[in-house]
Write a protein that holds these residues in place. Structure first.
Motif, mmCIF file in Angstrom:
data_model
loop_
_atom_site.group_PDB
_atom_site.id
_atom_site.type_symbol
_atom_site.label_atom_id
_atom_site.label_comp_id
_atom_site.label_asym_id
_atom_site.label_seq_id
_atom_site.Cartn_x
_atom_site.Cartn_y
_atom_site.Cartn_z
ATOM 1 N N GLY A 19 0.815 -1.199 0.000
ATOM 2 C CA GLY A 19 0.000 0.000 0.000
ATOM 3 C C GLY A 19 0.857 1.261 0.000
ATOM 4 O O GLY A 19 2.075 1.211 0.080
ATOM 5 N N PRO A 20 0.208 2.424 -0.121
ATOM 6 C CA PRO A 20 0.946 3.690 -0.152
ATOM 7 C C PRO A 20 1.598 3.996 1.193
ATOM 8 O O PRO A 20 1.072 3.626 2.244
ATOM 9 N N LEU A 21 2.733 4.671 1.116
ATOM 10 C CA LEU A 21 3.452 5.098 2.318
ATOM 11 C C LEU A 21 2.893 6.436 2.765
ATOM 12 O O LEU A 21 2.860 7.398 2.002
ATOM 13 N N ILE A 22 2.413 6.474 3.999
ATOM 14 C CA ILE A 22 1.870 7.710 4.538
ATOM 15 C C ILE A 22 2.715 8.133 5.729
ATOM 16 O O ILE A 22 2.841 7.404 6.708
ATOM 17 N N GLY A 23 3.352 9.301 5.608
ATOM 18 C CA GLY A 23 4.171 9.781 6.723
ATOM 19 C C GLY A 23 5.622 9.965 6.305
ATOM 20 O O GLY A 23 5.955 10.067 5.125
ATOM 21 N N LYS A 24 6.513 9.966 7.278
ATOM 22 C CA LYS A 24 7.913 10.316 7.054
ATOM 23 C C LYS A 24 8.842 9.203 7.508
ATOM 24 O O LYS A 24 8.688 8.642 8.583
ATOM 25 N N ILE A 25 9.779 8.830 6.647
ATOM 26 C CA ILE A 25 10.861 7.925 7.007
ATOM 27 C C ILE A 25 12.169 8.634 6.636
ATOM 28 O O ILE A 25 12.412 8.918 5.450
ATOM 29 N N ALA A 26 12.996 8.942 7.637
ATOM 30 C CA ALA A 26 14.232 9.682 7.408
ATOM 31 C C ALA A 26 13.905 10.974 6.661
ATOM 32 O O ALA A 26 13.097 11.771 7.132
ATOM 33 N N ASN A 27 14.474 11.156 5.452
ATOM 34 C CA ASN A 27 14.184 12.376 4.696
ATOM 35 C C ASN A 27 13.180 12.148 3.569
ATOM 36 O O ASN A 27 13.065 12.942 2.646
ATOM 37 N N LEU A 28 12.449 11.001 3.638
ATOM 38 C CA LEU A 28 11.407 10.702 2.666
ATOM 39 C C LEU A 28 10.033 10.949 3.271
ATOM 40 O O LEU A 28 9.765 10.587 4.424
ATOM 41 N N VAL A 29 9.144 11.565 2.469
ATOM 42 C CA VAL A 29 7.785 11.849 2.915
ATOM 43 C C VAL A 29 6.810 11.215 1.927
ATOM 44 O O VAL A 29 6.901 11.445 0.718
ATOM 45 N N GLY A 30 5.871 10.357 2.447
ATOM 46 C CA GLY A 30 4.877 9.719 1.596
ATOM 47 C C GLY A 30 3.486 10.241 1.878
ATOM 48 O O GLY A 30 3.127 10.494 3.038
ATOM 49 N N TYR A 31 2.719 10.449 0.821
ATOM 50 C CA TYR A 31 1.354 10.940 0.993
ATOM 51 C C TYR A 31 0.567 10.636 -0.285
ATOM 52 O O TYR A 31 1.118 10.165 -1.292
ATOM 53 N N VAL A 32 -0.725 10.857 -0.222
ATOM 54 C CA VAL A 32 -1.591 10.632 -1.374
ATOM 55 C C VAL A 32 -2.013 11.984 -1.932
ATOM 56 O O VAL A 32 -2.544 12.834 -1.212
#
Length: 219
Positions: A10-23
Motif C-alpha cells: 500500500g501507499p506510504l503515509i508519513g515520514k521515514i528519514a528524509n522521505l515523505v509519503g502521501y496521497v
C-alpha cells in the motif's frame, strides 16, 4: 512515523528519514523532504579583521618559511608546535597594524627569529648592484665563542613578494657579509623595496638571537 495503508504494497503515509509519503489526487507520492536553508551568518568587522590578519601573516610567512624553520626552531623546542605556529602567532598579535579593512604588515615589527643570544650591534645595509652589503660592529669584549656566531640575513621584496636569505653566513667577528638578491626592476613602480633583517645563530645551533630590522632599501 510512517504508515503502510492497505499492507506492504500500500501507499506510504508519513515520514521515514528524509522521505515523505502521501496521497495526492488519489495517487501515492513519495518525495524528499525539503532541506531547510541555513541563514547566512553576518560576520562582524572584528571577525573579518581576524581573518584578514591571518591571511596577511600567512602569505608573508609562506615566502620565508625556510628561514622561519631555523629562526623559530628553538622557540618551539620541547613543545608539539612547529616553528610556523609561533611565527604566525607573534606576527598576528604584534606586527599587523591599522584598522579593518586597512590592515598592513609593519615590517619594522617583523621578527623572523627569536632567542636570547645577543643580536647585531649597529647593523647597516646598502645595495650595490644586486648585492646587499651588511655591516655590524664587533664587540671587542665578547668571548671567542660568541665571535664565532654566524650571521643570518634576509631580504623581502615587497613588489614581488619573494625573498632571498642565508642562515649560515659570516662569523660575528668579521663584521660584514653580503647577500645577493635577484631583482626584477620596473620603472615607475612605487613599491619596489627590500625589507632587510639580520640575526645571529651560535656555532652549535643551540642559541639564536632575535632578528633585527636593518631597514628598507629602495631598488
Amino acid at each position: 512515523m510512517a504508515r503502510l495503508k492497505n499492507g506492504i504494497l500500500g501507499p506510504l503515509i508519513g515520514k521515514i528519514a528524509n522521505l515523505v509519503g502521501y496521497v495526492r489526487l488519489g495517487q501515492p507520492v513519495i518525495r524528499m523532504e525539503a532541506r531547510k536553508r541555513k541563514k547566512k551568518r553576518v560576520r562582524s568587522d572584528a571577525q573579518k579583521a581576524v581573518n584578514l590578519r591571518f591571511k596577511i601573516v600567512k602569505s608573508f610567512i609562506a615566502v620565508i618559511s625556510g628561514f622561519i624553520n631555523v629562526g623559530y626552531k628553538l622557540d618551539v623546542a620541547g613543545t608539539t608546535k612547529i616553528p610556523e605556529n609561533n611565527a604566525v602567532s607573534y606576527h598576528i598579535n604584534e606586527a599587523v597594524t591599522g584598522t579593518y579593512p586597512d590592515l598592513v604588515l609593519d615590517y619594522s615589527k617583523v621578527l623572523i627569529s627569536r632567542g636570547k643570544l645577543s643580536g647585531p650591534l649597529n647593523p647597516t645595509v646598502e645595495l650595490e648592484g644586486d648585492v646587499l652589503k651588511f655591516k655590524w660592529d664587533v664587540d671587542p669584549k665578547s668571548d671567542w665563542k660568541r665571535k664565532r656566531d654566524q650571521v643570518m640575513l634576509l631580504a623581502y621584496k615587497t613588489a614581488t613578494h619573494e625573498s632571498d636569505y642565508i642562515v649560515s653566513g659570516a662569523r660575528r667577528f668579521e663584521g660584514e657579509d653580503e647577500l645577493r638578491v635577484q631583482i626584477a626592476r620596473h620603472k615607475n613602480r612605487k613599491d619596489d623595496f627590500l625589507e632587510t633583517y639580520m640575526a645571529f645563530i651560535s656555532d652549535d645551533r643551540q642559541s639564536i638571537s632575535n632578528s633585527v630590522y636593518v631597514g628598507r632599501v629602495a631598488v
